[in-house]
Design a protein around this motif. Structure first.
Motif, PDB file in Angstrom:
ATOM      1  N   VAL A  12       0.852  -1.189   0.000  1.00 13.08           N
ATOM      2  CA  VAL A  12       0.000   0.000   0.000  1.00 13.08           C
ATOM      3  C   VAL A  12       0.887   1.239   0.000  1.00 13.08           C
ATOM      4  O   VAL A  12       1.853   1.322   0.753  1.00 13.08           O
ATOM      5  CB  VAL A  12      -0.935   0.012   1.225  1.00 13.08           C
ATOM      6  CG1 VAL A  12      -1.703   1.317   1.308  1.00 13.08           C
ATOM      7  CG2 VAL A  12      -1.893  -1.176   1.181  1.00 13.08           C
ATOM      8  N   GLN A  13       0.511   2.184  -0.851  1.00 14.99           N
ATOM      9  CA  GLN A  13       1.240   3.449  -0.901  1.00 14.99           C
ATOM     10  C   GLN A  13       0.273   4.593  -0.655  1.00 14.99           C
ATOM     11  O   GLN A  13      -0.840   4.612  -1.196  1.00 14.99           O
ATOM     12  CB  GLN A  13       1.913   3.628  -2.252  1.00 14.99           C
ATOM     13  CG  GLN A  13       3.044   2.637  -2.502  1.00 14.99           C
ATOM     14  CD  GLN A  13       3.770   2.892  -3.810  1.00 14.99           C
ATOM     15  OE1 GLN A  13       3.168   3.341  -4.777  1.00 14.99           O
ATOM     16  NE2 GLN A  13       5.047   2.615  -3.833  1.00 14.99           N
ATOM     17  N   LEU A  14       0.716   5.532   0.151  1.00 17.35           N
ATOM     18  CA  LEU A  14      -0.111   6.674   0.509  1.00 17.35           C
ATOM     19  C   LEU A  14       0.724   7.932   0.390  1.00 17.35           C
ATOM     20  O   LEU A  14       1.839   7.997   0.923  1.00 17.35           O
ATOM     21  CB  LEU A  14      -0.649   6.532   1.929  1.00 17.35           C
ATOM     22  CG  LEU A  14      -1.493   5.271   2.154  1.00 17.35           C
ATOM     23  CD1 LEU A  14      -1.132   4.606   3.455  1.00 17.35           C
ATOM     24  CD2 LEU A  14      -2.971   5.616   2.136  1.00 17.35           C
ATOM     25  N   GLN A  15       0.195   8.925  -0.288  1.00 17.71           N
ATOM     26  CA  GLN A  15       0.914  10.174  -0.517  1.00 17.71           C
ATOM     27  C   GLN A  15       0.024  11.342  -0.112  1.00 17.71           C
ATOM     28  O   GLN A  15      -1.002  11.587  -0.737  1.00 17.71           O
ATOM     29  CB  GLN A  15       1.289  10.301  -1.994  1.00 17.71           C
ATOM     30  CG  GLN A  15       2.065  11.549  -2.352  1.00 17.71           C
ATOM     31  CD  GLN A  15       3.515  11.468  -1.932  1.00 17.71           C
ATOM     32  OE1 GLN A  15       4.109  10.391  -1.886  1.00 17.71           O
ATOM     33  NE2 GLN A  15       4.092  12.600  -1.607  1.00 17.71           N
ATOM     34  N   ALA A  16       0.438  12.040   0.932  1.00 15.79           N
ATOM     35  CA  ALA A  16      -0.345  13.174   1.436  1.00 15.79           C
ATOM     36  C   ALA A  16       0.221  14.484   0.901  1.00 15.79           C
ATOM     37  O   ALA A  16       1.429  14.617   0.710  1.00 15.79           O
ATOM     38  CB  ALA A  16      -0.333  13.184   2.957  1.00 15.79           C
ATOM     39  N   SER A  17      -0.667  15.437   0.693  1.00 15.52           N
ATOM     40  CA  SER A  17      -0.247  16.767   0.254  1.00 15.52           C
ATOM     41  C   SER A  17      -1.301  17.790   0.669  1.00 15.52           C
ATOM     42  O   SER A  17      -2.407  17.424   1.074  1.00 15.52           O
ATOM     43  CB  SER A  17      -0.065  16.803  -1.266  1.00 15.52           C
ATOM     44  OG  SER A  17      -1.269  16.505  -1.928  1.00 15.52           O
ATOM     45  N   GLY A  18      -0.932  19.072   0.569  1.00 21.17           N
ATOM     46  CA  GLY A  18      -1.909  20.129   0.784  1.00 21.17           C
ATOM     47  C   GLY A  18      -1.757  20.935   2.054  1.00 21.17           C
ATOM     48  O   GLY A  18      -2.545  21.849   2.307  1.00 21.17           O
ATOM     49  N   GLY A  19      -0.774  20.630   2.863  1.00 18.83           N
ATOM     50  CA  GLY A  19      -0.588  21.399   4.082  1.00 18.83           C
ATOM     51  C   GLY A  19      -0.085  22.800   3.806  1.00 18.83           C
ATOM     52  O   GLY A  19       0.223  23.158   2.672  1.00 18.83           O
ATOM     53  N   GLY A  20      -0.008  23.595   4.854  1.00 17.62           N
ATOM     54  CA  GLY A  20       0.486  24.959   4.703  1.00 17.62           C
ATOM     55  C   GLY A  20       0.192  25.803   5.917  1.00 17.62           C
ATOM     56  O   GLY A  20      -0.201  25.294   6.969  1.00 17.62           O
ATOM     57  N   LEU A  21       0.371  27.102   5.731  1.00 20.52           N
ATOM     58  CA  LEU A  21       0.125  28.082   6.779  1.00 20.52           C
ATOM     59  C   LEU A  21      -1.190  28.793   6.482  1.00 20.52           C
ATOM     60  O   LEU A  21      -1.407  29.269   5.359  1.00 20.52           O
ATOM     61  CB  LEU A  21       1.265  29.092   6.830  1.00 20.52           C
ATOM     62  CG  LEU A  21       1.100  30.297   7.762  1.00 20.52           C
ATOM     63  CD1 LEU A  21       1.021  29.844   9.211  1.00 20.52           C
ATOM     64  CD2 LEU A  21       2.255  31.280   7.550  1.00 20.52           C
ATOM     65  N   VAL A  22      -2.034  28.882   7.479  1.00 13.24           N
ATOM     66  CA  VAL A  22      -3.336  29.529   7.301  1.00 13.24           C
ATOM     67  C   VAL A  22      -3.683  30.283   8.568  1.00 13.24           C
ATOM     68  O   VAL A  22      -3.268  29.899   9.670  1.00 13.24           O
ATOM     69  CB  VAL A  22      -4.426  28.485   6.956  1.00 13.24           C
ATOM     70  CG1 VAL A  22      -4.618  27.496   8.093  1.00 13.24           C
ATOM     71  CG2 VAL A  22      -5.735  29.144   6.569  1.00 13.24           C
ATOM     72  N   GLN A  23      -4.434  31.361   8.423  1.00 15.52           N
ATOM     73  CA  GLN A  23      -4.862  32.131   9.582  1.00 15.52           C
ATOM     74  C   GLN A  23      -6.025  31.458  10.281  1.00 15.52           C
ATOM     75  O   GLN A  23      -6.780  30.698   9.661  1.00 15.52           O
ATOM     76  CB  GLN A  23      -5.260  33.535   9.143  1.00 15.52           C
ATOM     77  CG  GLN A  23      -4.101  34.379   8.639  1.00 15.52           C
ATOM     78  CD  GLN A  23      -4.507  35.804   8.348  1.00 15.52           C
ATOM     79  OE1 GLN A  23      -5.701  36.116   8.241  1.00 15.52           O
ATOM     80  NE2 GLN A  23      -3.542  36.686   8.223  1.00 15.52           N
ATOM     81  N   PRO A  24      -6.197  31.726  11.556  1.00 20.26           N
ATOM     82  CA  PRO A  24      -7.362  31.188  12.270  1.00 20.26           C
ATOM     83  C   PRO A  24      -8.658  31.558  11.558  1.00 20.26           C
ATOM     84  O   PRO A  24      -8.826  32.693  11.101  1.00 20.26           O
ATOM     85  CB  PRO A  24      -7.268  31.846  13.646  1.00 20.26           C
ATOM     86  CG  PRO A  24      -5.811  32.108  13.835  1.00 20.26           C
ATOM     87  CD  PRO A  24      -5.297  32.475  12.466  1.00 20.26           C
ATOM     88  N   GLY A  25      -9.541  30.579  11.462  1.00 18.75           N
ATOM     89  CA  GLY A  25     -10.789  30.777  10.738  1.00 18.75           C
ATOM     90  C   GLY A  25     -10.707  30.428   9.274  1.00 18.75           C
ATOM     91  O   GLY A  25     -11.734  30.380   8.585  1.00 18.75           O
ATOM     92  N   GLY A  26      -9.508  30.173   8.788  1.00 20.92           N
ATOM     93  CA  GLY A  26      -9.312  29.852   7.386  1.00 20.92           C
ATOM     94  C   GLY A  26      -9.556  28.380   7.079  1.00 20.92           C
ATOM     95  O   GLY A  26      -9.961  27.600   7.947  1.00 20.92           O
TER      96      GLY A  26
END
Length: 126
Positions: free
Chosen positions: A1-15
Motif C-alpha cells: 500500500v502506498q499513501l501520498q499526502a499533500s496540501g498542508g500549509g500556513l493559514v490564519q485562524p478561521g481559514g
C-alpha cells in the motif's frame, strides 16, 4: 500500500485548507483510509476516516462539524476539507490506510492503521 499526502500549509485562524491523500495498492475494494495528526509534544490522534466499501465515516470530537473527509471514487484521492481552522489544529497530518476497513462513526477513538504515508505540516497562526 502506498499513501501520498499533500496540501498542508500556513493559514490564519478561521481559514480553510484541503488535504489530499493519493492511495494505491489495496488488494480488496473494502478498506479504510484515515487522517491522523500529531502536534509537538502530544500523542498522535485520529482525526477522520472513510471506509471505501460503504462510505462510512468517522470524525473525532475535536474536528466534527469543521472537517469533512470525502472521496469521489476509488480512483480519486481522499480529501480532508478543513474549515474554521483553529491554532489547536496545528500539527503534522498523516494519511494512513488499513486493509481491514476499520472506520465507523460509533468508534470513541480511531485505532492506529497499518500503512502510513509521509506527513504534511498544517500551521494555523496569525
Amino acid at each position: 500500500v502506498q499513501l501520498q499526502a499533500s496540501g498542508g500549509g500556513l493559514v490564519q485562524p478561521g481559514g480553510s485548507l484541503r488535504l489530499s491523500c493519493a492511495a494505491s495498492g489495496f488488494t480488496t475494494d473494502d478498506y479504510a483510509i484515515g487522517w491522523f495528526r500529531q502536534a509537538p509534544g502530544q500523542e498522535r490522534e485520529g482525526v477522520a476516516c472513510i471506509r471505501s466499501g460503504n462510505g462510512q465515516t468517522y470524525y473525532s470530537t475535536a474536528v466534527k462539524g469543521r472537517f469533512t473527509i470525502s472521496r469521489d471514487n476509488a480512483k480519486n484521492p481522499v480529501y480532508l476539507q478543513m474549515n474554521n481552522l483553529e491554532p489547536e489544529d496545528t500539527a503534522v497530518y498523516y494519511c494512513a490506510g488499513d486493509q481491514d476497513p476499520i472506520c465507523h462513526s460509533a468508534y470513541p477513538t480511531l485505532p492506529p492503521y497499518s500503512d502510513w504515508g509521509q506527513g504534511t505540516q498544517v500551521t494555523v497562526s496569525s
